[in-house]
Design an enzyme around this catalytic site. Structure first.
Site, PDB file in Angstrom:
ATOM      1  N   ARG A 158    -141.754  26.747  19.229  1.00 51.51           N
ATOM      2  CA  ARG A 158    -140.115  27.204  19.153  1.00 51.51           C
ATOM      3  C   ARG A 158    -140.121  29.153  19.716  1.00 51.51           C
ATOM      4  O   ARG A 158    -139.667  30.607  19.211  1.00 51.51           O
ATOM      5  CB  ARG A 158    -139.283  27.480  18.254  1.00 51.51           C
ATOM      6  CG  ARG A 158    -137.582  26.827  18.629  1.00 51.51           C
ATOM      7  CD  ARG A 158    -137.273  26.469  17.174  1.00 51.51           C
ATOM      8  NE  ARG A 158    -135.444  26.424  17.563  1.00 51.51           N
ATOM      9  CZ  ARG A 158    -134.946  26.023  17.012  1.00 51.51           C
ATOM     10  NH1 ARG A 158    -135.207  25.085  15.825  1.00 51.51           N
ATOM     11  NH2 ARG A 158    -133.928  25.806  17.205  1.00 51.51           N
ATOM     12  N   CYS A 159    -140.880  29.144  20.722  1.00 49.95           N
ATOM     13  CA  CYS A 159    -141.066  30.248  21.267  1.00 49.95           C
ATOM     14  C   CYS A 159    -141.619  30.551  22.645  1.00 49.95           C
ATOM     15  O   CYS A 159    -142.033  29.653  23.282  1.00 49.95           O
ATOM     16  CB  CYS A 159    -142.434  31.020  20.851  1.00 49.95           C
ATOM     17  SG  CYS A 159    -143.501  32.022  20.931  1.00 49.95           S
ATOM     18  N   GLU A 218    -134.837  29.408  21.176  1.00 51.19           N
ATOM     19  CA  GLU A 218    -136.056  29.866  20.440  1.00 51.19           C
ATOM     20  C   GLU A 218    -135.564  31.157  19.611  1.00 51.19           C
ATOM     21  O   GLU A 218    -136.453  31.521  18.505  1.00 51.19           O
ATOM     22  CB  GLU A 218    -137.299  30.258  20.809  1.00 51.19           C
ATOM     23  CG  GLU A 218    -137.226  31.066  22.115  1.00 51.19           C
ATOM     24  CD  GLU A 218    -138.240  30.646  23.060  1.00 51.19           C
ATOM     25  OE1 GLU A 218    -138.280  30.262  23.416  1.00 51.19           O
ATOM     26  OE2 GLU A 218    -138.376  31.986  23.407  1.00 51.19           O
ATOM     27  N   GLN A 277    -142.923  17.103  26.694  1.00 53.32           N
ATOM     28  CA  GLN A 277    -141.783  18.077  26.776  1.00 53.32           C
ATOM     29  C   GLN A 277    -141.986  18.050  28.815  1.00 53.32           C
ATOM     30  O   GLN A 277    -140.369  18.434  29.007  1.00 53.32           O
ATOM     31  CB  GLN A 277    -142.162  18.703  26.381  1.00 53.32           C
ATOM     32  CG  GLN A 277    -142.092  18.973  24.323  1.00 53.32           C
ATOM     33  CD  GLN A 277    -141.985  20.538  24.005  1.00 53.32           C
ATOM     34  OE1 GLN A 277    -143.186  20.079  22.406  1.00 53.32           O
ATOM     35  NE2 GLN A 277    -141.545  21.386  24.423  1.00 53.32           N
TER      36      GLN A 277
END
Ligand code: CDP
Length: 806
Positions: free
Chosen positions: A384-385, A760, A237
């Site tokens: 997702r935060c 997110e 990522q």
């Protein structure tokens, strides 16, 4: 203008710029199975690496004998910690300031920990060889419960830290203590509690889960010993950070390391960190001189490469009788597993958990977090935060419901009463953040009106009466959640990764014929950057999005950036893109002025070119200007039309949303059915409404999974449960509810295009909406708080405990 001349609206539409529901360009290859993922890579002479893993969660290693494995035809090498010590790589630094074993060095700290790396001609031989590596273990007492980590007689998990009273984030209180982090005004908060009419105190746990992307973590490392160059293809990522860390660890100069992240099948935070698989593949390629591929399987992914959450949040609110909140006190016990490998910006041991005051105007607040070691896998990634914002939102949104219950107030009304007001922005929170913009009341009212909130409450009341009369076994829950996010890490003044400031970047090059190639420091894992980044550029420089190619993930060509996670791409790289495009437009204006023989100040921008003010017939399109930039630039101007921008944001962005979940629960089976789920998001300026909707659908599906069953559990002896999709809940289309989406638009005042992140938000806001629905359904039976996850068995159990089974 003749009849064939396109109108301004037609020219605008032809750009497919910001605000357009442009179809995802990347889907052309993905829907045809033509994506190029790491495992698609086949290099000449490539071999495979796989791990010998520990069956024990806590044990000494007394012997590793690879002699039998090495006799198996096709086995090339077996690496152990002793081999890695030769290149100083037996341990690696974590993002959180700890160190982590790459391969077990004398002991193991969690089940499935990497013990040895077998390199073989193919994956099947490697797997057979794994069974032949003889490892002797001596079991040690296992520590699973984080609440027992700091007991005086708790086993010592990390002898390497023996006598170390200072950790990366201050003093350590115990041999299994990692850090304590405090923020806020303790005395003011204590005063608020002393003077409160009403207080609540609840231990709210957010269980351990995992991002579980479709594609697991993997890489191919190839060392060219002649050139002294290392190329690593991987599911990264943040490819640039991986390159820098690889250079620092290996001492190979950074320009001789090429990191390439090809197509990635989902990341959700799982692919930010560095894992033993990457290090071992690189070392194995250096040792063997051939490319080495490592591809994690599903069980390895779920049980070793990172986890998320595992926060146990004791939450207290002080309030007046009329519902006005006056103080918030939170203590978090954070279970970090065997090593502290949390993926947070360096200075934030609990990420941005201090956004825990949420959307409410708390005059005083105090937060304290203790991180502890247990015999579980390391991680603590931002699934997702944006670095623990998900835990924070769950904590405050559950607590507000519990407070509403105690005050006998409606939970939506309690929220409305305490929201930060639109005229308070920019708003300084009691725990240190400056919220950029928001209009919470408008969003909440729109959501309540759309879903028919008051009518639903009336229906719920009638159902409760019917239940009490014994006419139905079904009860109804209405889950309210209003979240404020903090995304866009981040301003270099408070965000870095291992000392690298968290800016981002964009490079845009306009070719002579008016088409464009652009490259960014971000890396999409499915978010659709190839589509949306082109839309920003299209609007800014008037070139159709279809003529703009977006490339990410190759550190040789892309400008240095900090990657994609925590919904940071739009707030940070999105701004860099707009600013690089504006540099191009500024140069284009000078070129147009020269072409039209006017002063540049006499020109105005018009959709896709410059026109003379008051004389729109005299105009030059961007296409014409691009040609001139290369072939007839003004005297003394450099030819060419390209720009780079590195953007260090002045602040985070603060998207928000109002989510409502309507749930029907059968108390006899524990089966919960989501009748309606409504999600209103405000992410400022919307680049692509269709992609936003897709992001919201995906994030809500994850939120549904987490709240309603997904969990990485451990039994009391440290066996990891939930390490396969048989046990770890991944919802399919069959279980997934229907999503209703909506929006308001409150632009960010400091972002060049007013955009905030969104990726997110649905995970952050969705989990409390589901959990509040379950808890709300049981409130009339005396329930205060049922811990997640709310699978049917646990709901059935809660119903039984509350006397619903008669
Ligand atoms: O960092 P990440 O890409 O995961 O998250 P993001 O910045 O929230 O963006 C997710 C996707 O939504 C990207 O394709 C964005 O361009 C798009 N988006 C949008 O269209 N409008 C916004 N205001 C925010 C994001």
């Amino acid at each position: 203008m003749n009849d064939m001349t396109p109108t301004r609206e037609q020219r605008e539409a032809a750009l497919e710029g910001m605000g357009c529901k442009r179809k995802r360009v990347e889907d052309v290859r993905f829907t045809q199975g033509k994506g190029q993922y790491v495992d698609d890579l086949k290099l000449p002479g490539m071999v495979f690496g796989d791990f010998v893993r520990s069956p024990y969660p806590h044990a000494k290693i007394t012997k590793i004998d690879a002699s039998e494995a090495l006799k198996l035809p096709g086995v090339i090498a077996v690496l152990t910690a002793e081999d890695l010590k030769g290149v100083n790589l037996a341990w690696m630094p974590t993002l959180a300031g700890d160190v982590q074993m790459v391969l077990a060095d004398g002991k193991v700290l969690y089940q499935n920990q990497e013990v040895a790396f077998v390199v073989a001609e193919d994956r099947y031989i490697a797997d057979d060889a794994i069974q032949l590596v003889d490892v002797e273990y001596e079991e040690l007492p296992v520590l699973v419960d984080p609440f027992k980590s700091m007991d005086p007689d708790a086993p010592v998990l990390r002898p390497d830290l023996d006598g170390k009273t200072e950790g990366a984030h201050g003093p350590r209180k115990h041999h299994n203590h990692i850090f304590n982090w405090e923020v806020g005004d303790k005395d003011e908060t204590a005063k608020a509690f002393a003077e409160a009419d009403v207080t609540i105190n609840e231990m709210i746990s957010y269980h351990r889960t995992h991002p579980s992307p479709l594609e697991t973590c993997q890489c191919v490392a190839s060392m060219d010993k002649v050139k002294g160059e290392l190329t690593v293809w991987g599911t990264f990522q943040a490819p640039h950070v991986i390159r820098t860390v690889a250079s620092l660890l290996s001492t190979i100069p950074e320009h001789k390391i090429h990191v390439i992240a090809p197509d990635i099948g989902g990341g959700f935070g799982n692919k930010v960190g560095a894992y033993p698989g990457y290090i071992c593949s690189i070392v194995a390629s250096i040792v063997t001189g051939v490319p080495v591929k490592w591809v994690e399987d599903r069980m390895e992914n779920l049980s070793t490469t990172s986890f998320a959450r595992d926060y146990h949040m004791t939450t207290e609110i002080a309030a007046k009788n009329d519902g006005t909140v006056t103080g918030l006190k939170v203590h978090v016990l954070a279970d970090h597993g065997g090593f502290d490998a949390c993926a947070d910006p360096s200075k934030w041991p609990a990420g941005f958990f201090n956004i825990v005051t949420g959307s409410y105007d708390f005059p005083a607040a105090h937060l304290s977090v203790d991180g502890v070691y247990t015999n579980k896998a390391p991680g603590g990634v931002a699934y997702r935060c944006s670095f623990r914002v998900t835990e924070a939102a769950y904590c405050i949104e559950r607590a507000m419901d519990i407070l509403a219950q105690k005050l006998e107030m409606d939970p939506a009304d309690l929220r409305m009463k305490n929201f930060v007001k639109a005229d308070q922005f920019p708003y300084q929170s009691a725990l240190g953040w400056e919220y950029d913009s928001g209009d919470y009341h408008t969003a909440m009212q729109k959501a309540m009106d759309t879903i028919g909130y008051r009518e639903l409450r009336a229906e719920q009341k009638a159902k409760q009466e019917a239940f009490k009369r014994g006419e139905t076994r079904e009860i109804m829950g209405i889950g309210v959640s209003f979240f404020t996010e903090i995304v866009g890490a981040g301003p270099s003044k408070n965000c870095d990764i291992l000392g690298v400031a968290m800016f981002d970047s964009a490079e845009i090059r306009v070719h002579p014929t008016g088409s464009v190639i652009s490259r960014m420091g971000t890396k999409s894992q499915g978010q659709g950057h190839e589509t949306t980044w082109a839309q920003i550029i299209a609007t800014e420089i008037g070139i159709p999005a279809d003529d703009i190619m977006v490339e990410e993930g190759n550190t040789d060509t892309a400008p240095y950036g900090l990657g994609t996670y925590g919904s940071r791409s739009t707030p940070v790289a999105g701004a860099a893109i707009a600013l690089a495009a504006r540099k191009i437009r500024n140069k284009a204006q000078m070129i147009a002025a020269h072409m039209l023989e006017v002063s540049e100040y006499d020109l105005e921008w018009d959709v896709d070119g410059f026109q003379v003010k008051g004389n729109p017939e005299a105009r030059k399109s961007m296409k014409e200007i691009a040609w001139a930039a290369y072939h007839a630039p003004p005297p003394n101007m450099e030819p060419g039309l390209e720009a780079v921008s590195y953007y260090d944001p002045p602040n985070m962005t603060y998207p928000f949303g109002a989510y409502f979940c309507v749930m029907d629960i059968d108390v006899d089976t524990g089966v919960a059915t989501t009748r309606r789920f409504y999600a209103l998001d405000d992410c400022g300026t919307r680049i692509n409404p269709m992609i936003i909707e897709g992001q919201v659908h995906g994030g809500l599906t994850e939120a549904f999974a987490i709240a309603m069953g997904q969990e990485i559990r451990y039994d009391e002896t440290g066996n990891v449960l939930g390490a396969s999709f048989m046990d770890f809940f991944i919802p399919t289309a069959v279980e997934t509810p229907h999503w209703e989406t909506d929006h308001t638009v409150t632009p960010s005042p400091h972002h060049p295009i007013g955009a905030k992140g969104v990726g997110e938000s649905p995970n952050v806001g969705g989990v409390p909406a589901f959990s509040n629905a379950v808890n709300d359904a049981f409130q009339f039976l005396g329930n205060t708080h049922i811990q997640m996850p709310h699978d049917a068995w646990r709901i059935w159990q809660a119903a039984k405990d509350l006397g619903a089974h008669g």
